[in-house]
Design a protein around this motif. Sequence first.
Motif, PDB file in Angstrom:
ATOM      1  N   GLY A 194     126.137  -0.058 -32.805  1.00  0.00           N
ATOM      2  CA  GLY A 194     126.142  -0.986 -31.635  1.00  0.00           C
ATOM      3  C   GLY A 194     126.317  -2.476 -32.065  1.00  0.00           C
ATOM      4  O   GLY A 194     124.723  -2.643 -33.315  1.00  0.00           O
ATOM      5  N   MET A 196     124.173  -5.075 -30.260  1.00  0.00           N
ATOM      6  CA  MET A 196     123.592  -6.491 -29.436  1.00  0.00           C
ATOM      7  C   MET A 196     122.302  -5.664 -29.024  1.00  0.00           C
ATOM      8  O   MET A 196     122.698  -4.292 -28.989  1.00  0.00           O
ATOM      9  N   HIS A 197     122.045  -6.118 -28.332  1.00  0.00           N
ATOM     10  CA  HIS A 197     120.812  -5.504 -27.476  1.00  0.00           C
ATOM     11  C   HIS A 197     121.272  -4.635 -26.257  1.00  0.00           C
ATOM     12  O   HIS A 197     121.803  -5.435 -25.332  1.00  0.00           O
ATOM     13  N   GLU A 198     120.532  -3.602 -25.777  1.00  0.00           N
ATOM     14  CA  GLU A 198     121.102  -2.510 -24.609  1.00  0.00           C
ATOM     15  C   GLU A 198     120.828  -3.410 -23.157  1.00  0.00           C
ATOM     16  O   GLU A 198     120.005  -3.596 -23.477  1.00  0.00           O
ATOM     17  N   SER A 202     125.160  -7.023 -22.306  1.00  0.00           N
ATOM     18  CA  SER A 202     125.806  -6.217 -23.071  1.00  0.00           C
ATOM     19  C   SER A 202     126.249  -4.949 -22.086  1.00  0.00           C
ATOM     20  O   SER A 202     127.484  -4.551 -22.468  1.00  0.00           O
ATOM     21  N   LEU A 207     129.901  -4.785 -24.691  1.00  0.00           N
ATOM     22  CA  LEU A 207     129.664  -4.500 -26.340  1.00  0.00           C
ATOM     23  C   LEU A 207     128.742  -3.366 -26.361  1.00  0.00           C
ATOM     24  O   LEU A 207     127.852  -3.171 -25.616  1.00  0.00           O
ATOM     25  N   ALA A 209     125.911  -1.325 -27.499  1.00  0.00           N
ATOM     26  CA  ALA A 209     124.915  -2.057 -27.586  1.00  0.00           C
ATOM     27  C   ALA A 209     123.563  -1.384 -28.429  1.00  0.00           C
ATOM     28  O   ALA A 209     123.539   0.289 -28.896  1.00  0.00           O
ATOM     29  N   GLU A 270     119.122 -12.818 -25.938  1.00  0.00           N
ATOM     30  CA  GLU A 270     120.266 -11.983 -25.258  1.00  0.00           C
ATOM     31  C   GLU A 270     121.447 -12.758 -24.606  1.00  0.00           C
ATOM     32  O   GLU A 270     121.943 -12.366 -24.835  1.00  0.00           O
ATOM     33  N   HIS A 281     125.731 -13.221 -33.390  1.00  0.00           N
ATOM     34  CA  HIS A 281     125.749 -11.819 -33.948  1.00  0.00           C
ATOM     35  C   HIS A 281     124.679 -11.613 -35.185  1.00  0.00           C
ATOM     36  O   HIS A 281     124.690 -11.943 -36.284  1.00  0.00           O
ATOM     37  N   GLN A 324     131.922  -8.083 -32.033  1.00  0.00           N
ATOM     38  CA  GLN A 324     131.773  -6.781 -32.962  1.00  0.00           C
ATOM     39  C   GLN A 324     132.484  -5.989 -34.447  1.00  0.00           C
ATOM     40  O   GLN A 324     131.831  -5.485 -34.325  1.00  0.00           O
TER      41      GLN A 324
END
Length: 432
Positions: A194, A196-198, A202, A207, A209, A270, A281, A324
């Motif tokens: 992942g 980024m934060h789930e 996201s 993206l 996560a 986020e 990021h 990403q």
Amino acid sequence: MKNLIIQQARVLDPNSRTDQTANVYIQDGTIVAIGDQSTTLENFHDAEKVNANGLWLMPGAIDLATWLREPGLDHKATLASETRAAAASGVTTLCYQPDPATSIDNSAAVNLIRKINQGLQLANVEVIGNMTFKLEGKRLCNIGGLKRVGCVGVSNAWQPFENLNVMRRAMEYASTHDLTVFMYPLEHGLAAGGVMHEGEVSTRLGLPAIPAAAETVAVAQIIALMELTGSRVHFCRLSAAGSVRLIRQAKRDGLAVTADVAAHQLYLTERNVLDFDPLCHVRPPLRAQADRDALLQGLSDGTIDAICSDHQPHELDAKLAPFQQTEPGISALETLVPLTLRLAEDGVLPLLQALRKITFNPARIIGSPAGCIAIGAPADLVLLKPDVLWDFTLEKMLSQGKNTPFAGWSFHGQIQRTWLAGHTVFQAQEAN
């Protein structure tokens, strides 16, 4: 070295909770007196005098997390460029983080870093060594040898251990040599690539996560191993509310635990990733507003001991790919002090408590005598002009890495002069 008197400064010492106007007397790089004692001190009649009327005198900041890149990643940054940026930003001690490309497996690697820095003499550089060979998480390094050569702690950084038994043995080995273990809590199986934060953002952006549980599960595992091994652990870069709760309980249980947070986690969430900004990021990822609130509460109640920069300078190309595919990290050394001072300005923390998070507390975590203004302490000091409003721009950055989301922000309080052991390592042109 000529003796020095810093006259009529507002002396801010978070350790003693001192906030007073006074003179500070420095001899041979050490603070020898505080107050109006010029008539009782010998050898100060011809001392250099600095008029600090209307200025703040603070301990130099101690940054627990700087990825200084050299040797191995010199195209991103060098010790020369980053210690110069540190001096100009009021940071007098940097903790060199191990990285697969700049592995610190043995005494030769530590001595090389020390030798390069001794030729610069712009900041103290303390080294955190590897827990495992090449950070591969399999074979333990000679942790005893790293302690003897002067490492202030050991870590496996963001790299996974092969299994929990290897982690346990590394923690036991470090405990045997009275070394703090710097742990980056991440359950790599849950992180699963992942970026980024789930959460809601996201999902909207599509993206891959990382759930907050990837951090909190790892924190719980490490705490369990602390109880088993009796080791002293510093948790690096907390980002999740659940982690703060677990650390708070561990402290109540009497475990030898400390923790830090990166300054950018206290301002960004986020939602700053909504436009796929690669400058946001970072690892751990920027999380939800509730997590940010929990981090601020953890700072306020003492659960989180220190604020660090998590300085990761990158070359321009590292942030030019789709989100990403970019490399995580912020060039953050030059915003550590300004962002911390803004916490006090915004009323989030009292001024001395905010300063303590970047001075005295991190000094104690690495066993440094710095981080305070006291008789016998090293004269690692910063003079700041509090009423100046200035803009942070890429053009003004001294770090080789320009990867920051804070370009264009305005801050109150500008560094006028920085001393390292009583020696001037930075002086603004307009300073007295």
